[in-house]
Write a protein that holds these residues in place. Structure first.
Motif, short mmCIF file in Angstrom:
data_model
loop_
_atom_site.label_atom_id
_atom_site.label_comp_id
_atom_site.label_asym_id
_atom_site.label_seq_id
_atom_site.Cartn_x
_atom_site.Cartn_y
_atom_site.Cartn_z
N GLN A 12 49.39 42.43 34.22
CA GLN A 12 49.52 41.19 34.98
C GLN A 12 50.37 40.16 34.24
O GLN A 12 51.14 39.41 34.87
CB GLN A 12 48.13 40.62 35.28
CG GLN A 12 47.29 41.50 36.19
CD GLN A 12 48.00 41.86 37.47
OE1 GLN A 12 48.54 40.98 38.16
NE2 GLN A 12 48.04 43.14 37.80
N ASP A 36 44.09 47.72 32.92
CA ASP A 36 44.72 46.40 32.93
C ASP A 36 45.90 46.33 31.99
O ASP A 36 46.56 45.29 31.89
CB ASP A 36 43.70 45.30 32.58
CG ASP A 36 43.40 45.25 31.08
OD1 ASP A 36 43.60 46.26 30.39
OD2 ASP A 36 42.95 44.18 30.62
N HIS A 74 53.80 38.66 35.91
CA HIS A 74 53.95 37.23 36.15
C HIS A 74 55.15 36.66 35.40
O HIS A 74 55.79 35.71 35.88
CB HIS A 74 52.67 36.49 35.71
CG HIS A 74 51.54 36.64 36.68
ND1 HIS A 74 50.32 37.18 36.32
CD2 HIS A 74 51.44 36.35 38.00
CE1 HIS A 74 49.53 37.21 37.38
NE2 HIS A 74 50.18 36.71 38.40
N ASP A 83 41.65 44.40 41.82
CA ASP A 83 42.14 43.55 42.88
C ASP A 83 42.15 44.39 44.15
O ASP A 83 41.74 45.56 44.11
CB ASP A 83 43.52 42.97 42.53
CG ASP A 83 44.60 44.03 42.48
OD1 ASP A 83 44.28 45.24 42.51
OD2 ASP A 83 45.79 43.67 42.41
N ASP A 137 40.72 38.67 42.20
CA ASP A 137 40.79 39.76 41.22
C ASP A 137 39.73 39.56 40.15
O ASP A 137 39.16 38.48 40.00
CB ASP A 137 42.18 39.86 40.59
CG ASP A 137 42.61 38.58 39.89
OD1 ASP A 137 41.75 37.72 39.63
OD2 ASP A 137 43.80 38.43 39.58
N TYR A 170 40.97 46.18 35.49
CA TYR A 170 41.46 45.14 36.39
C TYR A 170 41.22 45.57 37.83
O TYR A 170 41.63 46.66 38.24
CB TYR A 170 42.95 44.90 36.16
CG TYR A 170 43.55 43.85 37.06
CD1 TYR A 170 43.36 42.49 36.81
CD2 TYR A 170 44.31 44.21 38.16
CE1 TYR A 170 43.91 41.52 37.63
CE2 TYR A 170 44.87 43.25 38.99
CZ TYR A 170 44.66 41.91 38.72
OH TYR A 170 45.20 40.96 39.53
N ARG A 200 52.11 48.81 42.25
CA ARG A 200 51.54 47.92 41.24
C ARG A 200 52.63 47.09 40.56
O ARG A 200 52.44 45.90 40.27
CB ARG A 200 50.77 48.76 40.21
CG ARG A 200 50.28 48.00 38.99
CD ARG A 200 49.42 46.80 39.37
NE ARG A 200 48.11 47.18 39.85
CZ ARG A 200 47.32 46.39 40.57
NH1 ARG A 200 47.74 45.18 40.92
NH2 ARG A 200 46.13 46.80 40.99
N ASN A 207 39.19 40.70 36.03
CA ASN A 207 39.76 41.31 34.82
C ASN A 207 38.72 41.26 33.73
O ASN A 207 38.32 40.17 33.30
CB ASN A 207 41.03 40.57 34.39
CG ASN A 207 41.81 41.34 33.34
OD1 ASN A 207 41.46 42.46 32.99
ND2 ASN A 207 42.88 40.76 32.84
#
Length: 630
Positions: free
Chosen positions: A201, A137, A205, A85, A62, A83, A271, A64
């Motif tokens: 992200q 992002d 996470h 990916d 990815d 972002y 996503r 960013n």
């Protein structure tokens, strides 16, 4: 590589700005070149990025990049960051490639329209908004793109605003999608409250560490995100806006259905899939919504007489398949079907536009016919799109992507036999309504004369899309046909692997054989009813009960009538009886008091000087008395 990333959304935005402020002074050819060229440059930047992605293998798969701080207030800040990916790269490639071909097609389709420059300005803004949505992002930037595509859909659906019906369709799309967007906005607020950040992200996470499996907060957030997704992607119960959105020019319909707007909801769930994995109940809800929607839309598509409305209901149905796949955890299969659907649905809409253009804006299926000899390029390319939509075995891209969905629904733990049965029935309906459309438009006798033939700017995109609608499925072959998984390998860094990948092959082969038999049976049924023995269908439709069912499906299962009864009429009733509500009376009362005081002051203006002097003396005495007493 990082500058190429910024160029992708920047180029369509630049095209929009130029066409907005200088469009009237530009020749039509120059305006068209700017509109197409800006999206073309974005597409070239995207293809350069994917080459770099495969050759350089960025760490973590990815990229960013934060370009500047967008907002800062107290302890809150939001960056303008992009972002990239494999998931967002796939979306970018589809949006720019399909968008570019649609722009080229529009050069011919919109050539005689007075709003040519305005059309390309709106289309550039549409592409820019979708690119911001998929590349953002953080949640705030994503929401900016989300609302941007909603605004552009309103502008383009109501593009021919001189007709009041088009304005109503645009308002309907805007209002219905706002219902879902409200829920989504609340979900985003909860995510910010829970995690203290808007970075997507970071949230994804931290969510598995902060929330336990099956937690109520994960379920609430997931359901609120689903509300936004069903609004944008026209799924039950907010699907009613999409058939009416056909009021816009046909290239707009192609862009909305294939590359922007309705795919936004699919992207949102894909996503944020780590949040949905924490709530099996929310995932099951998504699967149920998708299954019911694909069936309801499939039955409605069977009875439509407008070629664009048939395709609109088919989009609702195919997005339903994507929701079903998302609900059972078939993430990669969802995005594979999204990609193949983008090619064949853009092809079908542009092919329908070529037919409408050739027949002087005729859209009724029953006034067409006999066009395969007069429009051979349109016929064969449309046939390729129809084969892919109906998932004809082995020869179409739609077969390979839909086969993945069917197999995952059958085999994954989140799937079940009811969902699988709904998906199989939907495949049967798809084959019938798709080839019903082909037979009515291109076979039989001509009912409307061809007034003009499509030019190369319209036919070349059709040929390119037809090639992809047939061949793009070969990048992901099932285990029964060689197990070539280029697409799955590309997406593996984004999505978790499915548990059935190493199971036995024989059940998968049985599922493929079953779906193939069902699809071919649907094709034969369409041929029997609309070509070989149409009198059987006429006799069937003459029965009172069948006629009522036909009308019910034709009206979209009565959802517009139901919403009008439950929401619109009561709201209008209360608006009328509460036309001057308490809040209005407060302000009207202040105005009335001011008027009365004004009348009292007017009485003092007599024009007699001795009264003015007397009033001044009395005021002075009163002032002195107050001063002495205090």
């Amino acid at each position: 590589m990082l500058y190429l990333l910024l160029l992708i959304p920047l180029m369509p935005l630049l095209g929009f700005i130029i066409l907005t402020f200088a469009g009237r002074r530009l020749p039509q050819s120059t305006a068209g070149m700017i509109g197409c060229g800006s999206v073309g440059l974005a597409m070239l930047s995207a293809f350069s990025l994917i080459l770099g992605f495969f050759t350089r293998h960025p760490e973590g798969h990815d990229i960013n990049q934060v370009y500047w701080t967008w907002l800062r207030a107290g302890g809150f800040s939001a960056d303008f960051g992009l972002y990239l990916d494999p998931l967002s790269l796939l979306m970018v490639l589809v949006v720019t490639a399909i968008g570019f071909l649609i722009h080229i097609y529009s050069l011919g389709y919109m050539a005689e329209d007075e709003g040519f420059r305005r059309f390309f300005a709106y289309m550039n803004l549409f592409v820019f908004s979708m690119l911001v949505l998929v590349l953002a992002d953080n949640l705030l930037l994503l929401y900016l793109g989300w609302e941007g595509v909603g605004l552009c859909s309103y502008l383009l659906i109501g593009f021919w605003y001189q007709d009041p019906a088009n304005g109503r369709a645009a308002r309907k799309a805007f209002i219905v999608t706002r219902v879902g967007d409200t829920g989504m906005a609340i979900g985003l607020f909860i995510l910010f409250y829970q995690f203290g950040t808007l970075n997507i992200q970071s949230i994804l996470h931290r969510a598995p560490n902060n929330w336990v499996m099956g937690s109520s907060i994960a379920f609430v957030v997931a359901v609120l995100l689903v509300m936004g997704a069903v609004g944008k992607s026209a799924q039950l119960p907010l699907q009613t806006w999409l058939p009416d959105a056909m009021a816009g020019p046909t290239p707009v319909s192609a862009l909305i259905h294939a590359a922007t707007m309705v795919t936004a909801g699919v992207y949102l769930i894909a996503r944020t899939h780590p949040i949905f994995l924490l709530s099996p109940a929310a995932m099951h809800l998504v699967a149920v919504i998708g299954t019911i929607t694909l069936l309801l839309a499939g039955f409605s598509a069977l009875v439509q007489s407008d070629i664009k409305r048939v395709l609109a209901y088919s989009t609702i149905s195919q997005i339903g398949y994507m929701f079903l796949a998302l609900g059972v955890g078939a993430w990669s299969a969802t995005m594979f079907h999204f990609m193949t659907h983008a090619f064949f649905k853009a092809l079908l809409f542009l092919g329908a536009g070529a037919v409408i253009h050739a027949l002087h804006h005729e859209q009724n299926l029953f006034r067409m016919g006999g066009l395969k000899e007069k429009l051979p390029v349109v016929y064969f390319t449309f046939l390729a799109g129809a084969a892919s939509l109906s998932a004809l075995p082995l020869i179409s891209a739609g077969f390979y992507s839909k086969d993945q969905i069917l197999w995952n629904v059958f085999s994954l733990p989140q799937g079940n036999y009811l969902l699988f049965a709904g998906a199989i029935l939907g495949a049967f309906l798809t084959a019938i309504y798709t080839f019903r459309m082909v037979f009515l438009v291109f076979w039989g006798t001509a009912r409307t004369e061809v007034s003009r033939l499509p030019g190369r700017t319209m036919t070349v995109p059709l040929v390119i899309l037809a090639v992809f609608a047939i061949a793009v499925g070969l990048i992901e072959l099932p285990r029964t046909m060689g197990n070539f998984s280029l697409f799955g390998n590309f997406m593996q860094s984004v999505f978790p692997k499915n548990a059935v990948e190493h199971g036995p092959i024989s059940p998968e082969l049985l599922v493929q054989l079953l779906s193939s038999v069902v699809i071919l049976s649907g094709l034969y049924a369409a041929y029997e009813l609309f070509v070989k023995n149409p009198q059987k269908l006429a006799a069937l439709l003459s029965r009172p009960l069948i006629k009522q069912i036909h009308l019910f499906w034709f009206s979209g299962w009565g959802f517009d009538w139901l919403y009008n009864l439950l929401f619109i009429r009561p709201l209008l009733f209360f608006v009328r009886i509460n036309k001057e509500d308490a809040v209005d009376k407060i302000y009207s009362g202040i105005a009335d008091i001011s008027c009365q005081l004004n009348r009292l002051l007017l009485r003092t203006q007599t024009g007699r000087i001795r009264w003015y002097v007397l009033a001044s003396v009395a005021g002075a005495i009163l002032f002195l008395a107050l001063a002495v007493s205090l």
